[in-house]
Scaffold this motif. Structure first.
Motif, PDB file in Angstrom:
ATOM      1  N   ILE A   1       3.111   4.725 -11.797  1.00 55.48           N
ATOM      2  CA  ILE A   1       2.178   4.086 -13.062  1.00 55.48           C
ATOM      3  C   ILE A   1       0.642   4.926 -13.507  1.00 55.48           C
ATOM      4  CG2 ILE A   1       0.201   1.338 -12.966  1.00 55.48           C
ATOM      5  CD1 ILE A   1       2.674   0.530 -11.223  1.00 55.48           C
ATOM      6  N   LYS A   2       0.005   6.243 -13.306  1.00 53.83           N
ATOM      7  CA  LYS A   2      -0.102   7.050 -13.469  1.00 53.83           C
ATOM      8  C   LYS A   2      -0.480   7.447 -15.655  1.00 53.83           C
ATOM      9  CE  LYS A   2      -5.144   8.492 -10.975  1.00 53.83           C
ATOM     10  NZ  LYS A   2      -5.403   8.532 -12.408  1.00 53.83           N
ATOM     11  N   GLN A   3       1.068   7.612 -14.841  1.00 50.92           N
ATOM     12  CA  GLN A   3       1.350   8.133 -16.703  1.00 50.92           C
ATOM     13  C   GLN A   3       2.040   7.151 -17.537  1.00 50.92           C
ATOM     14  OE1 GLN A   3       2.385  10.982 -15.595  1.00 50.92           O
ATOM     15  NE2 GLN A   3       1.030  10.758 -13.085  1.00 50.92           N
ATOM     16  N   LEU A   4       1.548   5.711 -17.117  1.00 52.01           N
ATOM     17  CA  LEU A   4       1.706   4.693 -18.444  1.00 52.01           C
ATOM     18  C   LEU A   4       0.573   4.527 -18.771  1.00 52.01           C
ATOM     19  CD1 LEU A   4       4.170   2.435 -16.260  1.00 52.01           C
ATOM     20  CD2 LEU A   4       4.907   4.498 -17.785  1.00 52.01           C
ATOM     21  N   PRO A   5       0.614   4.996 -20.211  1.00 49.25           N
ATOM     22  CA  PRO A   5      -0.917   4.670 -21.140  1.00 49.25           C
ATOM     23  C   PRO A   5      -1.594   3.100 -21.707  1.00 49.25           C
ATOM     24  CG  PRO A   5       1.014   5.278 -22.351  1.00 49.25           C
ATOM     25  CD  PRO A   5       1.546   5.435 -20.786  1.00 49.25           C
ATOM     26  N   HIS A   6      -0.053   2.250 -21.089  1.00 49.22           N
ATOM     27  CA  HIS A   6      -1.143   1.246 -21.773  1.00 49.22           C
ATOM     28  C   HIS A   6      -1.524   0.318 -20.633  1.00 49.22           C
ATOM     29  CE1 HIS A   6      -0.316   1.900 -25.607  1.00 49.22           C
ATOM     30  NE2 HIS A   6      -0.225   2.502 -25.362  1.00 49.22           N
ATOM     31  N   LEU A   7      -1.119   0.597 -19.341  1.00 45.40           N
ATOM     32  CA  LEU A   7      -1.142   0.183 -17.724  1.00 45.40           C
ATOM     33  C   LEU A   7      -2.643   0.584 -17.470  1.00 45.40           C
ATOM     34  CD1 LEU A   7       1.826  -0.025 -16.008  1.00 45.40           C
ATOM     35  CD2 LEU A   7       0.737  -2.282 -17.732  1.00 45.40           C
ATOM     36  N   ARG A   8      -3.537  -0.093 -16.429  1.00 43.63           N
ATOM     37  CA  ARG A   8      -4.547   0.592 -16.063  1.00 43.63           C
ATOM     38  C   ARG A   8      -4.498   0.049 -14.627  1.00 43.63           C
ATOM     39  NH1 ARG A   8      -4.553   2.873 -18.971  1.00 43.63           N
ATOM     40  NH2 ARG A   8      -6.056   2.935 -21.331  1.00 43.63           N
ATOM     41  N   ALA A   9      -4.424   0.455 -13.487  1.00 44.68           N
ATOM     42  CA  ALA A   9      -3.804  -0.367 -12.298  1.00 44.68           C
ATOM     43  C   ALA A   9      -5.947   0.467 -11.517  1.00 44.68           C
ATOM     44  CB  ALA A   9      -3.408   0.832 -10.851  1.00 44.68           C
ATOM     45  N   VAL A  10      -5.613  -1.341 -11.606  1.00 44.07           N
ATOM     46  CA  VAL A  10      -7.271  -1.337 -10.731  1.00 44.07           C
ATOM     47  C   VAL A  10      -7.602  -1.614  -9.423  1.00 44.07           C
ATOM     48  CG1 VAL A  10      -8.537  -1.749 -13.405  1.00 44.07           C
ATOM     49  CG2 VAL A  10      -7.803  -3.294 -11.934  1.00 44.07           C
ATOM     50  N   GLY A  11      -6.307  -1.745  -8.844  1.00 39.62           N
ATOM     51  CA  GLY A  11      -6.992  -2.492  -7.573  1.00 39.62           C
ATOM     52  C   GLY A  11      -5.624  -3.043  -6.174  1.00 39.62           C
ATOM     53  N   LEU A  12      -5.994  -3.961  -5.653  1.00 41.46           N
ATOM     54  CA  LEU A  12      -4.476  -4.379  -5.119  1.00 41.46           C
ATOM     55  C   LEU A  12      -4.723  -5.919  -4.570  1.00 41.46           C
ATOM     56  CD1 LEU A  12      -4.271  -1.191  -1.848  1.00 41.46           C
ATOM     57  CD2 LEU A  12      -3.321  -1.574  -4.465  1.00 41.46           C
ATOM     58  N   MET A  13      -3.240  -6.410  -3.993  1.00 43.87           N
ATOM     59  CA  MET A  13      -3.405  -8.309  -4.271  1.00 43.87           C
ATOM     60  C   MET A  13      -2.247  -8.211  -3.257  1.00 43.87           C
ATOM     61  SD  MET A  13      -1.174 -10.768  -4.727  1.00 43.87           S
ATOM     62  CE  MET A  13      -1.012 -12.025  -5.457  1.00 43.87           C
ATOM     63  N   THR A  14      -2.923  -8.776  -2.404  1.00 43.80           N
ATOM     64  CA  THR A  14      -2.285  -9.648  -1.548  1.00 43.80           C
ATOM     65  C   THR A  14      -2.173 -10.856  -1.089  1.00 43.80           C
ATOM     66  OG1 THR A  14      -0.751  -8.300   0.962  1.00 43.80           O
ATOM     67  CG2 THR A  14      -3.429  -9.155   1.218  1.00 43.80           C
ATOM     68  N   MET A  15      -1.157 -11.516  -0.409  1.00 41.18           N
ATOM     69  CA  MET A  15      -0.863 -12.568   0.694  1.00 41.18           C
ATOM     70  C   MET A  15      -0.286 -12.424   1.888  1.00 41.18           C
ATOM     71  SD  MET A  15      -0.034 -15.628  -2.453  1.00 41.18           S
ATOM     72  CE  MET A  15       1.416 -15.656  -1.639  1.00 41.18           C
ATOM     73  N   PRO A  16      -1.361 -12.847   2.260  1.00 45.50           N
ATOM     74  CA  PRO A  16      -0.882 -12.452   4.400  1.00 45.50           C
ATOM     75  C   PRO A  16       0.287 -13.710   4.644  1.00 45.50           C
ATOM     76  CG  PRO A  16      -3.044 -13.142   4.139  1.00 45.50           C
ATOM     77  CD  PRO A  16      -2.501 -13.251   2.605  1.00 45.50           C
ATOM     78  N   PRO A  17       0.769 -13.233   5.626  1.00 46.56           N
ATOM     79  CA  PRO A  17       2.176 -13.789   6.306  1.00 46.56           C
ATOM     80  C   PRO A  17       0.871 -15.793   6.205  1.00 46.56           C
ATOM     81  CG  PRO A  17       1.920 -11.950   7.497  1.00 46.56           C
ATOM     82  CD  PRO A  17       0.472 -12.239   6.288  1.00 46.56           C
ATOM     83  N   LEU A  18       1.620 -16.997   5.778  1.00 44.54           N
ATOM     84  CA  LEU A  18       1.192 -17.941   6.602  1.00 44.54           C
ATOM     85  C   LEU A  18       1.032 -18.438   8.198  1.00 44.54           C
ATOM     86  CD1 LEU A  18       3.102 -21.282   4.781  1.00 44.54           C
ATOM     87  CD2 LEU A  18       0.509 -20.273   4.165  1.00 44.54           C
ATOM     88  N   THR A  19      -0.311 -18.573   8.457  1.00 49.98           N
ATOM     89  CA  THR A  19      -0.686 -18.901   9.852  1.00 49.98           C
ATOM     90  C   THR A  19      -1.644 -20.097   9.751  1.00 49.98           C
ATOM     91  OG1 THR A  19      -3.068 -17.568   8.983  1.00 49.98           O
ATOM     92  CG2 THR A  19      -1.071 -16.235   9.430  1.00 49.98           C
ATOM     93  N   ASP A  20      -1.119 -20.723  10.691  1.00 45.32           N
ATOM     94  CA  ASP A  20      -2.135 -21.705  11.598  1.00 45.32           C
ATOM     95  C   ASP A  20      -3.557 -21.925  11.196  1.00 45.32           C
ATOM     96  OD1 ASP A  20       0.269 -22.946  12.165  1.00 45.32           O
ATOM     97  OD2 ASP A  20       0.373 -22.440  14.013  1.00 45.32           O
ATOM     98  N   ALA A  21      -4.100 -20.547  11.417  1.00 41.84           N
ATOM     99  CA  ALA A  21      -5.766 -20.031  11.686  1.00 41.84           C
ATOM    100  C   ALA A  21      -6.651 -19.709  11.028  1.00 41.84           C
ATOM    101  CB  ALA A  21      -6.556 -20.001  13.358  1.00 41.84           C
ATOM    102  N   PRO A  22      -6.932 -19.826   9.552  1.00 38.87           N
ATOM    103  CA  PRO A  22      -7.491 -18.950   8.969  1.00 38.87           C
ATOM    104  C   PRO A  22      -7.968 -17.276   9.281  1.00 38.87           C
ATOM    105  CG  PRO A  22      -8.410 -20.772   8.504  1.00 38.87           C
ATOM    106  CD  PRO A  22      -7.391 -21.051   9.779  1.00 38.87           C
ATOM    107  N   GLU A  23      -8.104 -17.500  10.602  1.00 37.96           N
ATOM    108  CA  GLU A  23      -8.809 -16.294  11.384  1.00 37.96           C
ATOM    109  C   GLU A  23      -7.342 -14.664  11.317  1.00 37.96           C
ATOM    110  OE1 GLU A  23     -11.648 -13.811  12.643  1.00 37.96           O
ATOM    111  OE2 GLU A  23     -12.209 -16.162  12.126  1.00 37.96           O
ATOM    112  N   GLU A  24      -7.097 -15.378  11.809  1.00 40.59           N
ATOM    113  CA  GLU A  24      -5.649 -14.432  12.019  1.00 40.59           C
ATOM    114  C   GLU A  24      -4.720 -14.273  10.444  1.00 40.59           C
ATOM    115  OE1 GLU A  24      -2.097 -17.372  13.657  1.00 40.59           O
ATOM    116  OE2 GLU A  24      -3.493 -17.902  14.892  1.00 40.59           O
ATOM    117  N   ALA A  25      -5.639 -14.107   9.358  1.00 40.03           N
ATOM    118  CA  ALA A  25      -5.415 -13.600   8.050  1.00 40.03           C
ATOM    119  C   ALA A  25      -6.578 -12.074   8.080  1.00 40.03           C
ATOM    120  CB  ALA A  25      -5.705 -14.287   6.997  1.00 40.03           C
ATOM    121  N   ARG A  26      -7.655 -12.446   8.676  1.00 41.37           N
ATOM    122  CA  ARG A  26      -8.232 -11.019   8.855  1.00 41.37           C
ATOM    123  C   ARG A  26      -7.379  -9.839   9.006  1.00 41.37           C
ATOM    124  NH1 ARG A  26     -13.472 -11.545   9.367  1.00 41.37           N
ATOM    125  NH2 ARG A  26     -14.237 -13.350  10.148  1.00 41.37           N
ATOM    126  N   PRO A  27      -6.540  -9.886  10.321  1.00 44.09           N
ATOM    127  CA  PRO A  27      -6.378  -7.654  10.220  1.00 44.09           C
ATOM    128  C   PRO A  27      -5.862  -7.422   8.949  1.00 44.09           C
ATOM    129  CG  PRO A  27      -5.353  -9.275  11.924  1.00 44.09           C
ATOM    130  CD  PRO A  27      -6.757 -10.480  11.019  1.00 44.09           C
TER     131      PRO A  27
END
Ligand SMILES: *Cc1c(COP(=O)(O)O)cnc(C)c1O
Length: 230
Positions: free
Chosen positions: A147-173
């Protein structure tokens, strides 16, 4: 509870969680996820001071954005098909869900014709969840280099959706792993150097944990607009 009250409560929550873990509340941006809510709901949130929204479906977003009197910023957070890349390149301030070079190249081509530069995040399938889109940890580095070679895109970070879990704490790792991945990629100079590195993680049910683990963008739907009817 009104949208304005919900927003006020979330801002207070975000400030208190951030302060408790030694972060500045201003480091954390709230994307108000307005999918499946009408443009009137976006107007209400905008009048309450919310300037940034998230949408998942291109046609729905196009229709709603055209109806708005105001012009807030929108992030695209859904699965983007290449045949919708042209519209996406025109409507959004950031696309959070880039996960292939084909899609990136297609966006870059449309942006070139529009004379625009667009921020993107790479969606990482950090939990290796077969039901979720996103790159593997290993693919992410290669994709950022391409993507660094594509002049019209600026990669500024990462996004994720963790697997669905019952308890929010399970998303921490998963949140922690995304942050560690972003730190490794940052040290290799793979993100746009003119922008701070963004980590988009955490939704209505688990954003406190995402903030503790370093989120800079949280994507909140239900807690602002209420339960989606479909
Ligand atoms: C719908 C959606 C959200 C918001 O989810 P809530 O649980 O309603 O806060 C966040 N991120 C993505 C990618 C979504 O599709």
């Amino acid at each position: 509870m009104s949208i304005a009250q919900n927003l006020e409560n979330i801002h207070k929550e975000v400030a208190s969680i951030a302060t408790n873990c030694g972060r500045q509340p201003e480091e954390i941006q709230i994307v108000a996820v307005s999918k499946r809510f009408p443009s009137e709901a976006i107007e209400q949130a905008y009048k309450a001071g919310q300037m940034l929204f998230g949408e998942n479906y291109i046609q729905e977003a196009e229709k709603k954005i055209a109806e708005l009197d105001n012009k807030p910023l929108f992030h695209f957070i859904g699965h983007l098909q290449r045949n919708k890349a042209k519209t996406a390149a025109r409507l959004f301030d950031c696309i959070e869900t880039v996960d292939s070079f084909k899609l990136a190249k297609s966006l870059n081509g449309h942006l070139e014709r529009e004379g625009r530069v667009l921020k993107i995040l790479l969606q990482v399938n950090i939990g290796k969840d077969p039901k979720k889109a996103g790159t593997t940890e290993q693919e992410t580095e290669k994709l950022l280099q391409e993507i660094k070679q594509l002049p019209h895109l600026r990669a500024v970070g990462l996004m994720t959706m963790p697997p669905l879990t019952d308890a929010p704490e399970e998303a921490r790792p998963y949140f922690r792993n995304l942050r560690m991945l972003s730190e490794r990629l940052t040290s290799k100079g793979l993100f746009d150097s003119d922008h701070k590195v963004e980590l988009s993680m955490g939704m209505s049910g688990d954003y406190p944990i995402a903030i503790e683990e370093g989120a800079t963008i949280i994507r909140i739907g239900t807690a602002i607009f209420g339960t989606r009817s479909y």
